[in-house]
Design a protein around this motif. Structure first.
Motif, PDB file in Angstrom:
ATOM      1  N   LEU A  61       0.848  -0.930   0.323  1.00  0.00           N
ATOM      2  CA  LEU A  61       0.027  -0.114  -0.349  1.00  0.00           C
ATOM      3  C   LEU A  61       0.392   0.913  -0.188  1.00  0.00           C
ATOM      4  O   LEU A  61       1.686   1.035   0.730  1.00  0.00           O
ATOM      5  CB  LEU A  61      -0.856  -0.284   1.502  1.00  0.00           C
ATOM      6  CG  LEU A  61      -2.073   1.393   1.013  1.00  0.00           C
ATOM      7  CD1 LEU A  61      -2.819   0.912   0.341  1.00  0.00           C
ATOM      8  CD2 LEU A  61      -2.576   1.041   2.381  1.00  0.00           C
ATOM      9  N   ALA A  62      -0.022   2.617  -0.873  1.00  0.00           N
ATOM     10  CA  ALA A  62       0.803   3.710  -0.793  1.00  0.00           C
ATOM     11  C   ALA A  62       2.557   3.181  -1.327  1.00  0.00           C
ATOM     12  O   ALA A  62       3.568   4.030  -0.609  1.00  0.00           O
ATOM     13  CB  ALA A  62       1.457   4.232   0.461  1.00  0.00           C
ATOM     14  N   ASN A  63       3.157   2.610  -2.150  1.00  0.00           N
ATOM     15  CA  ASN A  63       4.312   2.140  -2.645  1.00  0.00           C
ATOM     16  C   ASN A  63       4.474   2.628  -4.364  1.00  0.00           C
ATOM     17  O   ASN A  63       5.097   2.030  -4.337  1.00  0.00           O
ATOM     18  CB  ASN A  63       4.334   0.861  -2.395  1.00  0.00           C
ATOM     19  CG  ASN A  63       6.003   0.734  -2.403  1.00  0.00           C
ATOM     20  OD1 ASN A  63       6.872   1.178  -2.676  1.00  0.00           O
ATOM     21  ND2 ASN A  63       6.495  -0.950  -3.205  1.00  0.00           N
ATOM     22  N   SER A  64       3.980   3.587  -4.871  1.00  0.00           N
ATOM     23  CA  SER A  64       4.240   4.070  -5.925  1.00  0.00           C
ATOM     24  C   SER A  64       5.468   4.555  -6.492  1.00  0.00           C
ATOM     25  O   SER A  64       5.924   4.558  -7.917  1.00  0.00           O
ATOM     26  CB  SER A  64       2.987   5.288  -6.511  1.00  0.00           C
ATOM     27  OG  SER A  64       3.528   7.075  -6.167  1.00  0.00           O
ATOM     28  N   SER A  65       6.556   4.948  -5.193  1.00  0.00           N
ATOM     29  CA  SER A  65       7.488   5.404  -5.320  1.00  0.00           C
ATOM     30  C   SER A  65       8.579   4.355  -4.959  1.00  0.00           C
ATOM     31  O   SER A  65       9.935   4.197  -5.428  1.00  0.00           O
ATOM     32  CB  SER A  65       8.333   6.212  -4.316  1.00  0.00           C
ATOM     33  OG  SER A  65       7.863   5.965  -2.986  1.00  0.00           O
ATOM     34  N   TRP A  95       1.318   9.853   0.428  1.00  0.00           N
ATOM     35  CA  TRP A  95       1.841  10.295  -0.599  1.00  0.00           C
ATOM     36  C   TRP A  95       0.173   9.834  -1.568  1.00  0.00           C
ATOM     37  O   TRP A  95      -0.311  10.495  -2.002  1.00  0.00           O
ATOM     38  CB  TRP A  95       2.109  11.068  -1.715  1.00  0.00           C
ATOM     39  CG  TRP A  95       3.768  11.723  -1.561  1.00  0.00           C
ATOM     40  CD1 TRP A  95       4.916  10.908  -0.730  1.00  0.00           C
ATOM     41  CD2 TRP A  95       4.218  12.694  -1.551  1.00  0.00           C
ATOM     42  NE1 TRP A  95       5.738  12.490  -0.151  1.00  0.00           N
ATOM     43  CE2 TRP A  95       5.499  13.044  -1.523  1.00  0.00           C
ATOM     44  CE3 TRP A  95       3.335  14.011  -1.765  1.00  0.00           C
ATOM     45  CZ2 TRP A  95       5.899  14.735  -0.688  1.00  0.00           C
ATOM     46  CZ3 TRP A  95       3.188  15.082  -1.878  1.00  0.00           C
ATOM     47  CH2 TRP A  95       4.951  15.228  -1.201  1.00  0.00           C
ATOM     48  N   ASP A  96       0.185   8.994  -1.320  1.00  0.00           N
ATOM     49  CA  ASP A  96      -0.382   7.774  -2.165  1.00  0.00           C
ATOM     50  C   ASP A  96      -1.747   7.849  -1.956  1.00  0.00           C
ATOM     51  O   ASP A  96      -3.677   7.446  -2.663  1.00  0.00           O
ATOM     52  CB  ASP A  96      -0.426   6.515  -3.004  1.00  0.00           C
ATOM     53  CG  ASP A  96       0.994   6.380  -3.578  1.00  0.00           C
ATOM     54  OD1 ASP A  96       1.059   7.461  -3.761  1.00  0.00           O
ATOM     55  OD2 ASP A  96       1.706   5.487  -3.332  1.00  0.00           O
ATOM     56  N   LEU A 150      -4.055   8.352   5.361  1.00  0.00           N
ATOM     57  CA  LEU A 150      -3.062   7.350   5.944  1.00  0.00           C
ATOM     58  C   LEU A 150      -1.976   8.000   6.594  1.00  0.00           C
ATOM     59  O   LEU A 150      -1.224   8.490   5.825  1.00  0.00           O
ATOM     60  CB  LEU A 150      -2.900   6.480   4.826  1.00  0.00           C
ATOM     61  CG  LEU A 150      -1.635   5.164   5.660  1.00  0.00           C
ATOM     62  CD1 LEU A 150      -2.193   4.535   7.015  1.00  0.00           C
ATOM     63  CD2 LEU A 150      -1.463   4.033   4.539  1.00  0.00           C
ATOM     64  N   PHE A 151      -1.450   8.069   7.885  1.00  0.00           N
ATOM     65  CA  PHE A 151      -0.165   8.880   8.384  1.00  0.00           C
ATOM     66  C   PHE A 151       0.280   7.324   9.029  1.00  0.00           C
ATOM     67  O   PHE A 151       0.037   6.357   9.608  1.00  0.00           O
ATOM     68  CB  PHE A 151      -0.892   9.306   9.414  1.00  0.00           C
ATOM     69  CG  PHE A 151      -1.627  10.175   8.614  1.00  0.00           C
ATOM     70  CD1 PHE A 151      -0.842  12.143   9.023  1.00  0.00           C
ATOM     71  CD2 PHE A 151      -2.628  10.619   8.523  1.00  0.00           C
ATOM     72  CE1 PHE A 151      -1.751  13.161   7.930  1.00  0.00           C
ATOM     73  CE2 PHE A 151      -3.539  12.013   7.942  1.00  0.00           C
ATOM     74  CZ  PHE A 151      -3.012  12.810   7.634  1.00  0.00           C
ATOM     75  N   THR A 192       9.392  14.732  -2.457  1.00  0.00           N
ATOM     76  CA  THR A 192       8.068  14.303  -3.595  1.00  0.00           C
ATOM     77  C   THR A 192       7.455  12.653  -3.929  1.00  0.00           C
ATOM     78  O   THR A 192       8.520  12.005  -2.635  1.00  0.00           O
ATOM     79  CB  THR A 192       8.605  14.757  -4.770  1.00  0.00           C
ATOM     80  OG1 THR A 192      10.143  13.573  -5.184  1.00  0.00           O
ATOM     81  CG2 THR A 192       9.309  15.645  -5.151  1.00  0.00           C
ATOM     82  N   ALA A 193       7.187  13.245  -3.795  1.00  0.00           N
ATOM     83  CA  ALA A 193       6.215  11.459  -4.237  1.00  0.00           C
ATOM     84  C   ALA A 193       6.701  10.271  -5.172  1.00  0.00           C
ATOM     85  O   ALA A 193       6.635   9.099  -4.480  1.00  0.00           O
ATOM     86  CB  ALA A 193       4.898  11.472  -5.259  1.00  0.00           C
TER      87      ALA A 193
END
Length: 573
Positions: free
Chosen positions: A331-335, A528-529, A533-534, A515-516
Motif C-alpha cells: 500500500l502507498a508504494n508508487s515510489s 502521498w498515495d 493514512l499517516f 516529492t511523491a
C-alpha cells in the motif's frame, strides 16, 4: 487490567473517526492528540494489557526475592526468547515485556543477522525504552540534501521545534541547557546531578578541546520534580521493569490516560492488525482487518483516518502485506521505496578508564541517567574518513559494589564493609553513530515464514557499510582522547560493533520526502498515495541522525495529528 486504563476487549462499535495501530510511544501520542481534538479513536494493540499496580511493574523486587536471583530460567529464555534474551532488559522480571520469538518470527541473512527486540503489550516498548531524549537540529534535517545520501527531508527544525516543546512540556524532560545549535535546548526540568568525577571531567574536557567537545548530563524523560500528576523519580534504578510512580514517560502512565479522560478512547488489546484496507473508488484507506490474538477471529474496523504507530518494522510489514490490484507491491508504494532505506544506530565502541582521587566521595541511589557528549565530528569541520557523526553516552562510579556476590559473609557489618571499602572511580563513554540511508538496507516479506496468526514474516537485510565502519573506528579513538583529557589513567579502548537492530533505534522503510517519487510520506507524515493514512513511528524517518530518536517520533506524531484533524475539518480526507 490496569487501574487507570479501561480495556474494551471486543468493542461493539465498528466505525470510528480514527484508528491508531499500536499503543507505544507514537501510538499513545496519536491517541492523546486525536481524542483531545475531538475524534472518537480506536487504539489497536497486538499484545495484552499491563497491570502496573504491582503485578507487572516490579522494579522494587530484590534479587533475593526472585527464584533465579534476577538471571531468569536460562533454559526457558533460550527456548522461547533466543533473540529477545540478548537485550539487557529481557531478564527474569522483564521477559514478560518481550515477545515469544517462535510466535513472532522474522528472517535475516546468515551473514547479516539483525536483532529485532520487540514488545507486544499495551504500552509497547515505551515500558522498556532507554528514556534518552535529544532534539534534532538542521545539521540533521539538512544532511541528506547536503551530502547526497538519502532524500531531502521535507521539514526543517523550525517546523518541528514547537512540537518538541509541546511534547517536552507534557512528558517532563530533565536536562541542562548548553546553547549548542546542533543539539538544541528544550523545555527542561531541573537536571540530574553529575558525580564529582563527571563535573571535573567536563571542565577538563572543555578546556582541552576549546569548548568543541561538550560533556553534559543526559537529557531524559524522567521527572526530577512532580509534574502533571506524576511523582518525581526516587532513583531506585531498574526502569526497564516499569515504574509504579510513573516517574518516567510511558504511554500507559501518561498519554493513554490523557486520551481516556476525553471519553473518546476505545482501547482494544489482543488485536493483531493484518492489513490496511483500501477503497479504490475513493483512493482512501477504509480501515483495518484485525485478528484476535487468542481466538484468531477476524474483525474489520473502519475510520476516516488511520495512523500506523506499530513500530518501524511492523508498520512497514503491515503496508507490504496490504496488497490489492491497485497496490500489488504494498500500500502507498508508487515510489517503490517502501521497505527500503532502513537504518539503526551503530554502537558498542568507546573507552573506559580509572579516575584517580575523589576517594572520599561515592554515589547515593541509582541515578537512571548518564552523561552525554554532544556530537563534534563533521559539525564545523569535515572528517576525511566519514560523513555525519556520533554522540557519546556513559557515566562514572566507584568500583567494588558487586564484589559481595562472590564473598562469604552476611549481616549488617558485612554490608557496611561493602560500602566502606570501595575501589577507585571508573569512567566510561561509548558512541552512538549515524547510519547513512542505503536503498539495499531493506525489509521485505518472507515467502515461506509466517507468524502465529498467518501473517508473512518480515525479512530484514540491513548491513553496516564502509561509512559506519570508519565512524565506529573513530569512536574508539576519540573516546580515548576524551578520557585522557579528563584525567583518566589506564584508559582501555573498546572496538565492539553490535549488529544492526541491537540499538533498538530502527528507522526508515516508509520515509518522508519532498516529492511523491522519492518516498512514501509527505512533510506531514501523510502517505502521498493515500491521503487519510499517516505513519508517525520510526518508519517515517528519512535519516537517522545520531541522537536517540523517540522524542522526534512523538513530536512528528503530535504535528501530524494537528494536520490530519485540520484536513478532516476541511473535508480533504
Amino acid at each position: 487490567m490496569s487501574e487507570e486504563l479501561l480495556i474494551d476487549a471486543q468493542p461493539q462499535r465498528r466505525v470510528f473517526d480514527a484508528i491508531v495501530v499500536g499503543s507505544g510511544i507514537s501510538g499513545g501520542w496519536a491517541a492523546k492528540e486525536l481524542t483531545e481534538r475531538g475524534l472518537a479513536t480506536l487504539v489497536l494493540e497486538a499484545g495484552g494489557p499491563v497491570d502496573f499496580g504491582g503485578k507487572d511493574f516490579v522494579e522494587h523486587i530484590q534479587p533475593y526475592e526472585m527464584k533465579y536471583r534476577g538471571w531468569g530460567d536460562r533454559n526457558a529464555l533460550e527456548k522461547e526468547q533466543p533473540v529477545q534474551r540478548q537485550c539487557y532488559a529481557c531478564d527474569e522480571t522483564g521477559r514478560k515485556f518481550f515477545v515469544n520469538d517462535h510466535d513472532n518470527p522474522y528472517v535475516s541473512p546468515d551473514d547479516a543477522p539483525f536483532k529485532w527486540f520487540r514488545g507486544r503489550q499495551v504500552g509497547g516498548r515505551s515500558i522498556m525504552w532507554g528514556r534518552q531524549v535529544y532534539r534534532w537540529s538542521d545539521l540533521d534535517f539538512e544532511a541528506n540534501a547536503k551530502d547526497g545520501h538519502g532524500t531531502d527531508w521535507p521539514i526543517r527544525y523550525k517546523d518541528i521545534a514547537p512540537w518538541y516543546s509541546h511534547v517536552e512540556r507534557f512528558i517532563g524532560v530533565t536536562g541542562a541547557k548548553e546553547g549548542l545549535a546542533h543539539l538544541p535546548d528544550g523545555e527542561f526540568l531541573p537536571p540530574m546531578q553529575m558525580t564529582v568525577v563527571e563535573q571535573v571531567a567536563r571542565e577538563r574536557i572543555m578546556k582541552a578541546f576549546n569548548g568543541e567537545r561538550v560533556m553534559t548530563i543526559g537529557r531524559a524523560a524522567i521527572l526530577t520534580q512532580n509534574h502533571n500528576g506524576r511523582a518525581a523519580c526516587h532513583y531506585c534504578g531498574p526502569c526497564e521493569r516499569g515504574c509504579v510512580t510513573h516517574s518516567y514517560f510511558n504511554s500507559i502512565g501518561s498519554t493513554l490516560p490523557a486520551a481516556q479522560k476525553t471519553g473518546r478512547l476505545t482501547l482494544r488489546p489482543h488485536s493483531v492488525v493484518a492489513e490496511v484496507l483500501y477503497d479504490a473508488k475513493r483512493g482512501r484507506a477504509r480501515g483495518v482487518r484485525v485478528i484476535n490474538a487468542a481466538t484468531k477471529q477476524e474483525t474489520v474496523y473502519e475510520a476516516k483516518v488511520v495512523f500506523l504507530c506499530a513500530s518501524t518494522i511492523e508498520s512497514v510489514r503491515l503496508l507490504l502485506n496490504s496488497t490489492s490490484t491497485r497496490w500489488p507491491d504494498g500500500l502507498a508504494n508508487s515510489s517503490g521505496t517502501l521497505g527500503r532505506y532502513v537504518m539503526d544506530h551503530h554502537y558498542g565502541s568507546g573507552a573506559g578508564g580509572t579516575m584517580p582521587g575523589f576517594l572520599d566521595k561515592r554515589t547515593i541511589g541509582r541515578r537512571p541517567n548518564g552523561i552525554y557528549v554532544a556530537r563534534f565530528r563533521n559539525v564545523s569541520t569535515k572528517s576525511p574518513d566519514f560523513l555525519r557523526g556520533y554522540g557519546m553516552q556513559g557515566g562514572s562510579s566507584r568500583s567494588g559494589w558487586g564484589r559481595g556476590s562472590g564473598m562469604a559473609g552476611y549481616g549488617a557489618a558485612f554490608k557496611q564493609s561493602l560500602i566502606d571499602d570501595l575501589g577507585p572511580w571508573g569512567i566510561n563513554i561509548g558512541g552512538w553513530g549515524e547510519t547513512l540511508p542505503h536503498a539495499d538496507n531493506r525489509i521485505t516479506l518472507d515467502g515461506t515464514t509466517k507468524d502465529k496468526w498467518g501473517i508473512p514474516a518480515a525479512r530484514i537485510d540491513v548491513r553496516w557499510r564502509d561509512n559506519e565502519i570508519a565512524m565506529n573506528k573513530d569512536v574508539s579513538a576519540s573516546a580515548v582522547e576524551i578520557l585522557e583529557a579528563a584525567g583518566a589513567i589506564n584508559v582501555r579502548p573498546n572496538r565492539t560493533m553490535h549488529p544492526p537492530g541491537h540499538c533498538i533505534h530502527e528507522m526508515g522503510g516508509a520515509r518522508m520526502s519532498t516529492t511523491a517519487k522519492d518516498g512514501v510520506l509527505n512533510g506531514w507524515n501523510q502517505a502521498w498515495d493515500v491521503p487519510n493514512l499517516f505513519i508517525t513511528d520510526g518508519a517515517a524517518m528519512s535519516s537517522s541522525a545520531c541522537q536517540n530518536p523517540s522524542i522526534t517520533y512523538m513530536a512528528l506524531t503530535a504535528r501530524a495529528v494537528a494536520h490530519a484533524v485540520g484536513e478532516l475539518k476541511r473535508r480533504n480526507l
